[in-house]
Design a protein around this motif. Structure first.
Motif, PDB file in Angstrom:
ATOM      1  N   UNK A   1     -49.304 -15.389 -16.801  1.00 16.13           N
ATOM      2  CA  UNK A   1     -47.985 -14.286 -17.035  1.00 16.13           C
ATOM      3  C   UNK A   1     -46.945 -14.943 -16.634  1.00 16.13           C
ATOM      4  N   UNK A   2     -45.773 -14.004 -17.322  1.00 20.34           N
ATOM      5  CA  UNK A   2     -44.253 -15.410 -17.362  1.00 20.34           C
ATOM      6  C   UNK A   2     -43.199 -14.380 -17.391  1.00 20.34           C
ATOM      7  N   UNK A   3     -42.787 -13.897 -16.061  1.00 19.78           N
ATOM      8  CA  UNK A   3     -41.416 -12.493 -15.823  1.00 19.78           C
ATOM      9  C   UNK A   3     -40.125 -14.147 -16.117  1.00 19.78           C
ATOM     10  N   UNK A   4     -39.889 -13.013 -17.124  1.00 18.91           N
ATOM     11  CA  UNK A   4     -38.388 -13.445 -17.660  1.00 18.91           C
ATOM     12  C   UNK A   4     -37.466 -12.188 -17.641  1.00 18.91           C
ATOM     13  N   UNK A   5     -36.319 -13.226 -18.149  1.00 19.31           N
ATOM     14  CA  UNK A   5     -34.661 -11.988 -18.302  1.00 19.31           C
ATOM     15  C   UNK A   5     -34.908 -11.315 -19.643  1.00 19.31           C
ATOM     16  N   UNK A   6     -34.813 -10.535 -19.885  1.00 24.93           N
ATOM     17  CA  UNK A   6     -35.368  -9.243 -21.230  1.00 24.93           C
ATOM     18  C   UNK A   6     -33.868  -9.325 -22.044  1.00 24.93           C
ATOM     19  N   UNK A   7     -33.548 -10.445 -22.667  1.00 21.71           N
ATOM     20  CA  UNK A   7     -32.682 -10.717 -23.658  1.00 21.71           C
ATOM     21  C   UNK A   7     -33.120 -11.088 -24.823  1.00 21.71           C
TER      22      UNK A   7
ATOM     23  N   UNK B   1     -34.763 -19.116 -19.842  1.00 19.52           N
ATOM     24  CA  UNK B   1     -34.982 -17.206 -18.591  1.00 19.52           C
ATOM     25  C   UNK B   1     -36.104 -17.203 -18.176  1.00 19.52           C
ATOM     26  N   UNK B   2     -36.744 -17.976 -17.838  1.00 20.60           N
ATOM     27  CA  UNK B   2     -37.762 -17.466 -16.926  1.00 20.60           C
ATOM     28  C   UNK B   2     -37.724 -17.796 -15.954  1.00 20.60           C
ATOM     29  N   UNK B   3     -38.584 -16.748 -14.871  1.00 17.91           N
ATOM     30  CA  UNK B   3     -38.356 -16.788 -13.588  1.00 17.91           C
ATOM     31  C   UNK B   3     -39.424 -16.827 -12.620  1.00 17.91           C
ATOM     32  N   UNK B   4     -40.529 -16.833 -13.217  1.00 16.37           N
ATOM     33  CA  UNK B   4     -42.037 -17.279 -12.689  1.00 16.37           C
ATOM     34  C   UNK B   4     -42.869 -17.742 -13.781  1.00 16.37           C
TER      35      UNK B   4
ATOM     36  N   UNK C   1     -34.075  -1.454 -14.002  1.00 16.01           N
ATOM     37  CA  UNK C   1     -32.625  -1.806 -14.908  1.00 16.01           C
ATOM     38  C   UNK C   1     -32.861  -2.393 -16.395  1.00 16.01           C
ATOM     39  N   UNK C   2     -34.199  -2.826 -16.677  1.00 19.13           N
ATOM     40  CA  UNK C   2     -34.978  -3.102 -17.426  1.00 19.13           C
ATOM     41  C   UNK C   2     -34.273  -4.654 -18.001  1.00 19.13           C
ATOM     42  N   UNK C   3     -34.146  -5.538 -16.990  1.00 19.77           N
ATOM     43  CA  UNK C   3     -33.241  -7.167 -16.633  1.00 19.77           C
ATOM     44  C   UNK C   3     -34.972  -7.830 -16.617  1.00 19.77           C
ATOM     45  N   UNK C   4     -36.022  -7.586 -16.454  1.00 19.82           N
ATOM     46  CA  UNK C   4     -36.605  -8.150 -16.203  1.00 19.82           C
ATOM     47  C   UNK C   4     -38.048  -7.865 -17.113  1.00 19.82           C
ATOM     48  N   UNK C   5     -38.422  -8.276 -17.942  1.00 18.96           N
ATOM     49  CA  UNK C   5     -40.008  -8.967 -19.568  1.00 18.96           C
ATOM     50  C   UNK C   5     -41.300  -9.561 -18.697  1.00 18.96           C
ATOM     51  N   UNK C   6     -42.450  -9.024 -18.920  1.00 16.96           N
ATOM     52  CA  UNK C   6     -43.889  -9.400 -18.437  1.00 16.96           C
ATOM     53  C   UNK C   6     -44.055  -9.608 -19.506  1.00 16.96           C
ATOM     54  N   UNK C   7     -44.160 -11.244 -19.898  1.00 12.60           N
ATOM     55  CA  UNK C   7     -45.281 -11.630 -20.882  1.00 12.60           C
ATOM     56  C   UNK C   7     -46.492 -12.254 -20.099  1.00 12.60           C
TER      57      UNK C   7
ATOM     58  N   UNK D   1     -52.533  -9.051  -2.252  1.00  9.84           N
ATOM     59  CA  UNK D   1     -50.909  -8.697  -2.155  1.00  9.84           C
ATOM     60  C   UNK D   1     -49.943  -9.287  -2.682  1.00  9.84           C
ATOM     61  N   UNK D   2     -50.913 -10.284  -3.546  1.00  8.15           N
ATOM     62  CA  UNK D   2     -49.765 -11.256  -4.631  1.00  8.15           C
ATOM     63  C   UNK D   2     -49.498 -10.777  -5.898  1.00  8.15           C
ATOM     64  N   UNK D   3     -48.444 -11.047  -5.613  1.00  6.54           N
ATOM     65  CA  UNK D   3     -47.734 -10.709  -7.052  1.00  6.54           C
ATOM     66  C   UNK D   3     -45.915 -11.293  -7.023  1.00  6.54           C
ATOM     67  N   UNK D   4     -46.224 -10.715  -8.446  1.00  5.72           N
ATOM     68  CA  UNK D   4     -44.540 -12.120  -8.573  1.00  5.72           C
ATOM     69  C   UNK D   4     -43.469 -10.856  -8.261  1.00  5.72           C
ATOM     70  N   UNK D   5     -42.443 -11.446  -7.919  1.00  4.79           N
ATOM     71  CA  UNK D   5     -41.245 -10.846  -7.553  1.00  4.79           C
ATOM     72  C   UNK D   5     -40.651 -10.651  -8.921  1.00  4.79           C
ATOM     73  N   UNK D   6     -40.411  -9.192  -8.921  1.00  9.05           N
ATOM     74  CA  UNK D   6     -39.070  -8.365  -9.792  1.00  9.05           C
ATOM     75  C   UNK D   6     -37.636  -8.863  -8.843  1.00  9.05           C
TER      76      UNK D   6
END
Length: 171
Positions: A12-18, A76-79, A47-53, A166-171
């Motif tokens: 799972x990859x949390x990225x900027x939605x751009x 643009x990758x957060x996590x 807000x549509x700022x982040x996407x999850x791949x 409870x493990x999560x990828x922060x938004x």
């Protein structure tokens, strides 16, 4: 596991939605000859700022570690999370499955759909479209049973995955 053993990884990859982010992620794989077995992407915040791949791939442990490190370095990758090794997780796909047939084949298709908890979302006198969610093995098994009954078309989303508990990828 020895260095040459391959495994499947659900990443799972949390990225900027751009614009261009997905192309860069795919380019990372194709440029190095890594295969993508499944790929899904969608916005995940209000807000549509982040996407999850969610990427399903396979390779040796070294290759998967390289993939994760290279993904983590993209701007643009957060996590990046390898759900396969980080603990219990859920993986699901959605599939639409069209079966064309009449008579006993229709009856058997409906019986099997009920056993697999597939929902009829469209029906004509000669066809059904079933909607099914589950892991890839469940969907593969259902499709294999539908082949002799008139399987005509399959459309699948690819895997989406989330950690249990409870493990999560922060938004």
């Amino acid at each position: 596991m020895s260095g040459m053993d391959t495994r499947t990884a659900t990443i799972a990859v949390l990225v900027e939605n751009e614009a261009g982010v997905l192309a860069r992620v795919i380019g990372l794989f194709s440029g190095r000859g890594y295969n993508i077995d499944s790929l899904t992407v969608a916005p995940v915040d209000d807000e549509g700022r982040l996407s999850r791949i969610t990427v399903v791939t396979s390779g040796t442990e070294m290759v998967i570690e390289q993939i994760k490190a290279q993904l983590d370095r993209l701007v643009p990758v957060h996590k990046v999370a390898d759900l396969t090794v980080e603990g219990p997780h859920l993986v699901r796909e959605l599939a639409l499955i069209k079966v064309v047939g009449t008579g006993d084949h229709r009856v058997e298709a409906l019986r099997l759909a009920d056993a697999f908890r597939a929902r009829v979302v469209d029906a004509t006198t000669e066809s059904f479209v079933f909607e099914m969610t589950g892991n890839a093995d469940k969907i593969d098994a259902f499709c294999a049973l539908m082949r002799p009954l008139g399987l005509a078309e399959i459309c699948r989303t690819g895997a989406v995955a989330i950690a249990r508990g409870t493990r999560q990828m922060a938004l």
